[in-house]
Design an enzyme around this catalytic site. Sequence first.
Site, PDB file in Angstrom:
ATOM      1  N   ASN A   9       0.878  -1.168   0.000  1.00  0.00           N
ATOM      2  CA  ASN A   9       0.000   0.000   0.000  1.00  0.00           C
ATOM      3  C   ASN A   9       0.914   1.216   0.000  1.00  0.00           C
ATOM      4  O   ASN A   9       1.471   1.572   1.025  1.00  0.00           O
ATOM      5  CB  ASN A   9      -0.891  -0.028   1.258  1.00  0.00           C
ATOM      6  CG  ASN A   9      -1.713   1.239   1.421  1.00  0.00           C
ATOM      7  OD1 ASN A   9      -1.835   2.029   0.497  1.00  0.00           O
ATOM      8  ND2 ASN A   9      -2.273   1.428   2.610  1.00  0.00           N
ATOM      9  N   LYS A  11       0.242   4.297  -0.401  1.00  0.00           N
ATOM     10  CA  LYS A  11      -0.352   5.522   0.156  1.00  0.00           C
ATOM     11  C   LYS A  11      -0.058   6.717  -0.759  1.00  0.00           C
ATOM     12  O   LYS A  11       0.036   6.542  -1.972  1.00  0.00           O
ATOM     13  CB  LYS A  11       0.135   5.745   1.589  1.00  0.00           C
ATOM     14  CG  LYS A  11      -0.065   4.495   2.461  1.00  0.00           C
ATOM     15  CD  LYS A  11       0.118   4.714   3.923  1.00  0.00           C
ATOM     16  CE  LYS A  11      -0.122   3.414   4.668  1.00  0.00           C
ATOM     17  NZ  LYS A  11      -0.017   3.567   6.108  1.00  0.00           N
ATOM     18  N   HIS A  96      -9.401   1.603   4.473  1.00  0.00           N
ATOM     19  CA  HIS A  96      -8.167   1.796   5.237  1.00  0.00           C
ATOM     20  C   HIS A  96      -8.438   2.769   6.382  1.00  0.00           C
ATOM     21  O   HIS A  96      -9.221   3.713   6.230  1.00  0.00           O
ATOM     22  CB  HIS A  96      -7.056   2.330   4.329  1.00  0.00           C
ATOM     23  CG  HIS A  96      -5.722   2.281   4.996  1.00  0.00           C
ATOM     24  ND1 HIS A  96      -5.333   3.235   5.906  1.00  0.00           N
ATOM     25  CD2 HIS A  96      -4.719   1.373   4.945  1.00  0.00           C
ATOM     26  CE1 HIS A  96      -4.124   2.910   6.363  1.00  0.00           C
ATOM     27  NE2 HIS A  96      -3.743   1.779   5.798  1.00  0.00           N
ATOM     28  N   GLU A  98      -6.859   5.162   7.504  1.00  0.00           N
ATOM     29  CA  GLU A  98      -6.602   6.569   7.180  1.00  0.00           C
ATOM     30  C   GLU A  98      -7.790   7.169   6.424  1.00  0.00           C
ATOM     31  O   GLU A  98      -8.098   8.356   6.565  1.00  0.00           O
ATOM     32  CB  GLU A  98      -5.300   6.684   6.362  1.00  0.00           C
ATOM     33  CG  GLU A  98      -4.086   6.415   7.244  1.00  0.00           C
ATOM     34  CD  GLU A  98      -2.896   5.797   6.530  1.00  0.00           C
ATOM     35  OE1 GLU A  98      -2.833   5.834   5.290  1.00  0.00           O
ATOM     36  OE2 GLU A  98      -2.018   5.259   7.237  1.00  0.00           O
ATOM     37  N   GLU A 168      -5.798  -4.434  10.432  1.00  0.00           N
ATOM     38  CA  GLU A 168      -4.722  -3.478  10.673  1.00  0.00           C
ATOM     39  C   GLU A 168      -5.016  -2.690  11.946  1.00  0.00           C
ATOM     40  O   GLU A 168      -5.832  -1.749  11.926  1.00  0.00           O
ATOM     41  CB  GLU A 168      -4.605  -2.497   9.505  1.00  0.00           C
ATOM     42  CG  GLU A 168      -4.290  -3.155   8.191  1.00  0.00           C
ATOM     43  CD  GLU A 168      -3.659  -2.160   7.223  1.00  0.00           C
ATOM     44  OE1 GLU A 168      -2.526  -2.408   6.808  1.00  0.00           O
ATOM     45  OE2 GLU A 168      -4.294  -1.140   6.919  1.00  0.00           O
ATOM     46  N   GLY A 174       2.391   2.500  10.776  1.00  0.00           N
ATOM     47  CA  GLY A 174       3.394   3.547  10.624  1.00  0.00           C
ATOM     48  C   GLY A 174       4.040   3.986  11.926  1.00  0.00           C
ATOM     49  O   GLY A 174       4.714   5.005  11.987  1.00  0.00           O
ATOM     50  N   SER A 214       3.193  -1.875  10.464  1.00  0.00           N
ATOM     51  CA  SER A 214       4.630  -2.005  10.739  1.00  0.00           C
ATOM     52  C   SER A 214       5.162  -3.414  10.483  1.00  0.00           C
ATOM     53  O   SER A 214       6.023  -3.905  11.216  1.00  0.00           O
ATOM     54  CB  SER A 214       4.951  -1.552  12.164  1.00  0.00           C
ATOM     55  OG  SER A 214       4.619  -0.191  12.324  1.00  0.00           O
TER      56      SER A 214
HETATM   57  P1  PGA Z   1       2.772   0.411   7.653  1.00  0.00           P
HETATM   58  O1  PGA Z   1       1.327   0.645   7.001  1.00  0.00           O
HETATM   59  O2  PGA Z   1       3.276  -0.891   7.127  1.00  0.00           O
HETATM   60  O3  PGA Z   1       3.592   1.582   7.213  1.00  0.00           O
HETATM   61  O4  PGA Z   1       2.566   0.381   9.144  1.00  0.00           O
HETATM   62  C1  PGA Z   1       0.449  -0.419   6.798  1.00  0.00           C
HETATM   63  C2  PGA Z   1      -0.832   0.092   6.195  1.00  0.00           C
HETATM   64  O5  PGA Z   1      -1.300   1.167   6.583  1.00  0.00           O
HETATM   65  O6  PGA Z   1      -1.411  -0.551   5.294  1.00  0.00           O
END
Ligand code: PGA
Length: 251
Positions: A9, A11, A96, A98, A168, A174, A214
């Site tokens: 992903n 982003k 997601h 976000e 998630e 992140g 992460s």
């Molecule tokens: P990350 O993000 O691996 O940077 O923690 C995962 C995601 O949001 O899909």
Amino acid sequence: MRKNIVAGNWKMNTTVAEGVELAKNVNEALKGVTPNCDVIIGVPFTHLTSVNAVIDSNKLGLGAENCADKKSGAYTGEVSASMVASTGAKYVILGHSERRQYYGETVETLKEKTLLALENGLTPIFCIGEVLSERENGTYFDVVKNQIEKSLFDLSAEDFGKIILAYEPVWAIGTGKTASDDQAEEIHAYIRSLVETKYGKEVAENTSILYGGSCKPTNAKALFSKPNVDGGLIGGAALNAESFMGIVTAF
Ligand code: PGA
């Protein structure tokens, strides 16, 4: 039997030229390799057509990171599921955290998006997960149950069977904090039990449930060794072909 899947992903990262370069690098790294998982990259809308032109779709799946909850029309700035499908993409990341957190996506809008994605032949990678306070006060089971039930459980068994789930925990995205393999296994097993109660054992056993938050080459092996963790949705570590491949080869 369900598939193992590692999906990137990206982003809101990379220009088109940088994204094409990254996709080429991943594509190149997959040549002559037969990973024990399907490999997908989720990229910004602007990149889909150009990235599609440089990857071998037999080895690397392509997805968008979102789509609209409306079919077409006067929705300035939105990108529909049929537009995404017309680029050659086969997947779409939906729900997601976000998107839920910063763009107000709700269980209802996500239900519409899922239906439109399926109507247009896209496979949704549907994200669920709790925030830190919900983890700490123990309501995380109810949170993911509500997210799945309200957005997905009106689907027929046939349509639900097309969905990839991604658990998630928002507190792990992140942040460098990963859920432990046992924490991931606990909730993945619970999610599978919800699917079994609603759609039966066969559908539940065939549903891929990815972990995201992460995930890195260093922790992927332990996470993927858990029976109910069928792969990962990878943010930061997907922005570099080498670290992404480090996770792909963890299977
Ligand atoms: P990350 O993000 O691996 O940077 O923690 C995962 C995601 O949001 O899909």
